[in-house]
Design an enzyme around this catalytic site. Structure first.
Site, PDB file in Angstrom:
ATOM      1  CB  SER A 135      -0.905   0.018   1.241  1.00 52.45           C
ATOM      2  OG  SER A 135      -1.596   1.255   1.335  1.00 52.45           O
TER       3      SER A 135
ATOM      4  CE1 TYR B 113      -5.327  -2.782   4.293  1.00 52.13           C
ATOM      5  CE2 TYR B 113      -4.455  -0.632   3.674  1.00 52.13           C
ATOM      6  CZ  TYR B 113      -4.909  -1.885   3.331  1.00 52.13           C
ATOM      7  OH  TYR B 113      -4.933  -2.252   2.013  1.00 52.13           O
TER       8      TYR B 113
END
Length: 264
Positions: A156, A169
């Site tokens: 990410s 996350y």
């Protein structure tokens, strides 16, 4: 000087290769599965619950004259990993394939909430799905993975920049990206490359809840992205296919961000 076989082969040719894409029934996983098939690979994909969507992906791949199958697997932890690995081995045998060439660890879940309110159960859910299952599925498939193969994990952009509400996350994605560097070191003697492909914010159903909650998010993300818009799945799948192809043979242990220049 490039080797002779690289000069005469199309750089994105994956004919004769086999691939496993986890979470391949929708969004980014679907695009990755289709891109690999378009390049010539036969594809096994997993899905958690959306069997109809998974069947549509299989149908789309078979219409490309490639072989495809979808396998149900819940990757929130390690409970179904052994069964999934056995299913992959059995499917490869039914195709007459000698092993697995490409493993794309794409399945994941999101979590968007302030750090002060995240619970231990939520922490475990996110870490188990996005990190723990990647580690142990890759481990389980090592005997099946062919020398010279490819392992990809979806990281990410949050491994580089931060956004409020995404502390757990984003942090575990950064850890996953570093794990791929270690994996590249360990698998290098077998000629296996290992890389993380790290998208920026994508306009997919993975982020649907956050986009519905804040209708101005698309515009905001475009304003902090050099190329001026929010990404879509089709911006990323081709990069994964390139890394899995002969063109990506000398790239390993890397974090490759595909974000359109978000927060440069």
């Amino acid at each position: 000087m490039p080797s002779q076989d690289l000069r005469i082969q199309p750089t994105t040719d994956l004919h004769g290769k086999t691939a496993l894409v986890t979470g391949g029934s929708r969004s980014l996983g679907k695009d990755i599965a289709l891109r690999l098939a378009q390049a010539g690979a036969d594809v096994i994909s997993t899905y958690r619950s959306q069997s109809e969507a998974a069947a549509e992906v299989v149908d789309a791949i078979t219409r490309l004259d490639r072989r495809a199958v979808a396998v149900q697997a819940d990757l929130e932890g390690t409970g179904q990993i052994a069964a999934l690995a056995e299913a992959v081995v059995a499917q490869l045998a039914s195709w007459g394939a000698e092993g697995l060439d490409i493993l794309v660890n794409n399945a994941g879940v999101s979590s968007h909430q302030p750090f002060g309110s995240i619970t231990e159960d939520e922490f475990d859910r996110v870490v188990n799905t996005n990190f723990k299952s990647v580690v142990f599925l890759t481990q389980a498939l090592l005997p099946t993975l062919n020398d010279g193969g490819r392992v990809i994990a979806i990281g990410s952009g949050l491994g580089r920049f931060t956004m409020a509400g995404l502390s757990v996350y984003g942090s575990l994605k950064a850890g996953l990206e570093q794990y791929m560097a270690y994996l590249g070191t360990e698998l290098g003697p077998r000629g296996i490359t290992a890389n993380a492909v790290s998208p920026g914010a994508l306009d997919t159903d993975f982020n649907a809840a956050a986009l519905e909650h804040d209708p101005q998010m698309r515009g905001f993300i475009g304003s902090v992205t050099a190329l001026g818009r929010m990404g879509v799945a089709e911006d990323v799948g081709g990069v994964v296919a390139m890394l899995c192809s002969p063109a990506g043979r000398w790239i390993t242990g890397q974090r490759i961000e595909v974000s359109g220049g978000m927060y440069l």
